[in-house]
Design a protein around this motif. Structure first.
Motif, PDB file in Angstrom:
ATOM      1  N   PHE A  98      80.112  37.354  29.857  1.00 21.81           N
ATOM      2  CA  PHE A  98      78.650  37.333  29.861  1.00 21.81           C
ATOM      3  C   PHE A  98      78.081  37.542  28.464  1.00 21.81           C
ATOM      4  N   MET A  99      78.498  38.595  27.776  1.00 22.54           N
ATOM      5  CA  MET A  99      77.940  38.901  26.452  1.00 22.54           C
ATOM      6  C   MET A  99      78.305  37.851  25.394  1.00 22.54           C
ATOM      7  N   PRO A 100      79.567  37.412  25.297  1.00 21.42           N
ATOM      8  CA  PRO A 100      79.857  36.353  24.314  1.00 21.42           C
ATOM      9  C   PRO A 100      79.065  35.069  24.583  1.00 21.42           C
ATOM     10  N   MET A 101      78.908  34.706  25.856  1.00 18.17           N
ATOM     11  CA  MET A 101      78.147  33.492  26.163  1.00 18.17           C
ATOM     12  C   MET A 101      76.653  33.685  25.893  1.00 18.17           C
ATOM     13  N   LEU A 102      76.140  34.879  26.126  1.00 19.69           N
ATOM     14  CA  LEU A 102      74.749  35.169  25.805  1.00 19.69           C
ATOM     15  C   LEU A 102      74.519  35.034  24.309  1.00 19.69           C
ATOM     16  N   LEU A 103      75.428  35.591  23.523  1.00 25.48           N
ATOM     17  CA  LEU A 103      75.341  35.460  22.070  1.00 25.48           C
ATOM     18  C   LEU A 103      75.435  33.990  21.660  1.00 25.48           C
ATOM     19  N   HIS A 104      76.327  33.241  22.287  1.00 24.66           N
ATOM     20  CA  HIS A 104      76.470  31.813  22.004  1.00 24.66           C
ATOM     21  C   HIS A 104      75.159  31.075  22.264  1.00 24.66           C
ATOM     22  N   HIS A 105      74.535  31.331  23.413  1.00 21.29           N
ATOM     23  CA  HIS A 105      73.278  30.648  23.743  1.00 21.29           C
ATOM     24  C   HIS A 105      72.163  31.034  22.775  1.00 21.29           C
ATOM     25  N   LEU A 106      72.078  32.304  22.418  1.00 21.81           N
ATOM     26  CA  LEU A 106      71.058  32.748  21.465  1.00 21.81           C
ATOM     27  C   LEU A 106      71.235  32.094  20.099  1.00 21.81           C
ATOM     28  N   VAL A 107      72.459  32.094  19.605  1.00 20.24           N
ATOM     29  CA  VAL A 107      72.736  31.510  18.289  1.00 20.24           C
ATOM     30  C   VAL A 107      72.482  30.004  18.305  1.00 20.24           C
ATOM     31  N   THR A 108      72.847  29.340  19.382  1.00 21.53           N
ATOM     32  CA  THR A 108      72.640  27.890  19.475  1.00 21.53           C
ATOM     33  C   THR A 108      71.157  27.545  19.437  1.00 21.53           C
ATOM     34  N   VAL A 109      70.349  28.250  20.214  1.00 25.78           N
ATOM     35  CA  VAL A 109      68.904  27.993  20.214  1.00 25.78           C
ATOM     36  C   VAL A 109      68.317  28.293  18.837  1.00 25.78           C
ATOM     37  N   LEU A 110      68.720  29.409  18.250  1.00 26.80           N
ATOM     38  CA  LEU A 110      68.237  29.759  16.911  1.00 26.80           C
ATOM     39  C   LEU A 110      68.644  28.711  15.883  1.00 26.80           C
ATOM     40  N   LEU A 111      69.870  28.257  15.943  1.00 29.23           N
ATOM     41  CA  LEU A 111      70.362  27.242  15.013  1.00 29.23           C
ATOM     42  C   LEU A 111      69.585  25.934  15.163  1.00 29.23           C
ATOM     43  N   LEU A 112      69.322  25.535  16.382  1.00 22.63           N
ATOM     44  CA  LEU A 112      68.557  24.309  16.605  1.00 22.63           C
ATOM     45  C   LEU A 112      67.126  24.431  16.092  1.00 22.63           C
ATOM     46  N   VAL A 113      66.480  25.561  16.356  1.00 21.36           N
ATOM     47  CA  VAL A 113      65.101  25.754  15.906  1.00 21.36           C
ATOM     48  C   VAL A 113      65.034  25.779  14.382  1.00 21.36           C
ATOM     49  N   VAL A 114      65.938  26.502  13.741  1.00 25.68           N
ATOM     50  CA  VAL A 114      65.941  26.579  12.278  1.00 25.68           C
ATOM     51  C   VAL A 114      66.262  25.215  11.667  1.00 25.68           C
ATOM     52  N   SER A 115      67.207  24.485  12.241  1.00 26.90           N
ATOM     53  CA  SER A 115      67.528  23.164  11.689  1.00 26.90           C
ATOM     54  C   SER A 115      66.361  22.198  11.877  1.00 26.90           C
ATOM     55  N   PHE A 116      65.608  22.345  12.954  1.00 24.54           N
ATOM     56  CA  PHE A 116      64.421  21.512  13.156  1.00 24.54           C
ATOM     57  C   PHE A 116      63.345  21.854  12.132  1.00 24.54           C
ATOM     58  N   LEU A 117      63.101  23.141  11.925  1.00 28.02           N
ATOM     59  CA  LEU A 117      62.058  23.563  10.987  1.00 28.02           C
ATOM     60  C   LEU A 117      62.403  23.223   9.547  1.00 28.02           C
ATOM     61  N   THR A 118      63.697  23.229   9.206  1.00 24.94           N
ATOM     62  CA  THR A 118      64.117  22.902   7.841  1.00 24.94           C
ATOM     63  C   THR A 118      64.519  21.439   7.694  1.00 24.94           C
ATOM     64  N   GLU A 119      64.400  20.681   8.789  1.00 27.07           N
ATOM     65  CA  GLU A 119      64.680  19.244   8.816  1.00 27.07           C
ATOM     66  C   GLU A 119      66.106  18.905   8.381  1.00 27.07           C
ATOM     67  N   GLN A 120      67.042  19.676   8.859  1.00 28.26           N
ATOM     68  CA  GLN A 120      68.462  19.401   8.629  1.00 28.26           C
ATOM     69  C   GLN A 120      68.961  18.539   9.791  1.00 28.26           C
ATOM     70  N   THR A 121      68.631  17.270   9.769  1.00 23.73           N
ATOM     71  CA  THR A 121      68.832  16.376  10.902  1.00 23.73           C
ATOM     72  C   THR A 121      70.299  16.125  11.226  1.00 23.73           C
ATOM     73  N   ARG A 122      71.163  16.202  10.259  1.00 28.36           N
ATOM     74  CA  ARG A 122      72.580  15.925  10.503  1.00 28.36           C
ATOM     75  C   ARG A 122      73.217  16.984  11.397  1.00 28.36           C
ATOM     76  N   LEU A 123      72.665  18.178  11.393  1.00 28.54           N
ATOM     77  CA  LEU A 123      73.208  19.246  12.213  1.00 28.54           C
ATOM     78  C   LEU A 123      73.108  18.923  13.701  1.00 28.54           C
ATOM     79  N   LEU A 124      71.999  18.320  14.108  1.00 31.81           N
ATOM     80  CA  LEU A 124      71.845  17.971  15.525  1.00 31.81           C
ATOM     81  C   LEU A 124      72.897  16.957  15.947  1.00 31.81           C
ATOM     82  N   PHE A 125      73.194  15.994  15.087  1.00 32.12           N
ATOM     83  CA  PHE A 125      74.234  15.015  15.400  1.00 32.12           C
ATOM     84  C   PHE A 125      75.588  15.687  15.569  1.00 32.12           C
ATOM     85  N   LEU A 126      75.931  16.589  14.651  1.00 36.57           N
ATOM     86  CA  LEU A 126      77.226  17.263  14.729  1.00 36.57           C
ATOM     87  C   LEU A 126      77.335  18.137  15.980  1.00 36.57           C
ATOM     88  N   MET A 127      76.250  18.824  16.323  1.00 36.56           N
ATOM     89  CA  MET A 127      76.274  19.660  17.522  1.00 36.56           C
ATOM     90  C   MET A 127      76.404  18.812  18.785  1.00 36.56           C
TER      91      MET A 127
END
Length: 143
Positions: A98-127
């Motif tokens: 439960f806790m590792p997956m919760l951390l995974h989901h939090l980090v993934t959402v944070l990573l997507l939001v930050v990559s969107f705000l900084t316009e790092q478009t290649r990251l979405l493709f890799l993910m």
């Protein structure tokens, strides 16, 4: 629901999933595979149209690039999907991871939001590419 009832579950039964729990897991992974395959293909075509794709030296010319509406919709699709996974993580049955997956989901959402705000478009493709292969990993296919 219609897709699940008429396509995913019969396919799961055909492939040998006997009980409802395994059929539900298969349906979830099958939907993940479809989402990430569609997204990866769309992102691949989008990235190939970028001027820096064929000449890496021009990657920071006119940086940051203006994001097209279709690309922003793909970002919103992924952020929504992973936010949904984060919310429904609390409603699923309690598991040992439960806790590792919760951390995974939090980090993934944070990573997507930050990559969107900084316009790092290649990251979405890799993910998306990574998630496409994770949807069919060997441990998930053992139903």
């Amino acid at each position: 629901m219609v897709f699940n009832y008429h396509i995913s579950q019969p396919l799961a039964r055909f492939l040998g999933a006997k009980d409802n729990s395994n059929q539900r897991k298969f349906s979830q992974q099958f939907m993940n595979l479809q989402l990430h395959t569609f997204s990866t293909i769309c992102l691949w075509f989008y990235l190939q149209q970028q001027p820096w794709y064929h000449n890496i030296r021009t990657i920071y010319v006119d940086y940051p690039p203006a994001l097209e509406t279709s690309f922003m919709l793909l970002y919103m699709l992924h952020i929504g999907y992973h936010s949904n996974s984060l919310v429904f993580h609390f409603t699923d049955e309690l598991r040992r991871d439960f806790m590792p997956m919760l951390l995974h989901h939090l980090v993934t959402v944070l990573l997507l939001v930050v990559s969107f705000l900084t316009e790092q478009t290649r990251l979405l493709f890799l993910m998306s590419l990574k998630n496409m292969f994770l949807s069919v990993n060997a441990s998930e296919l053992q139903y």
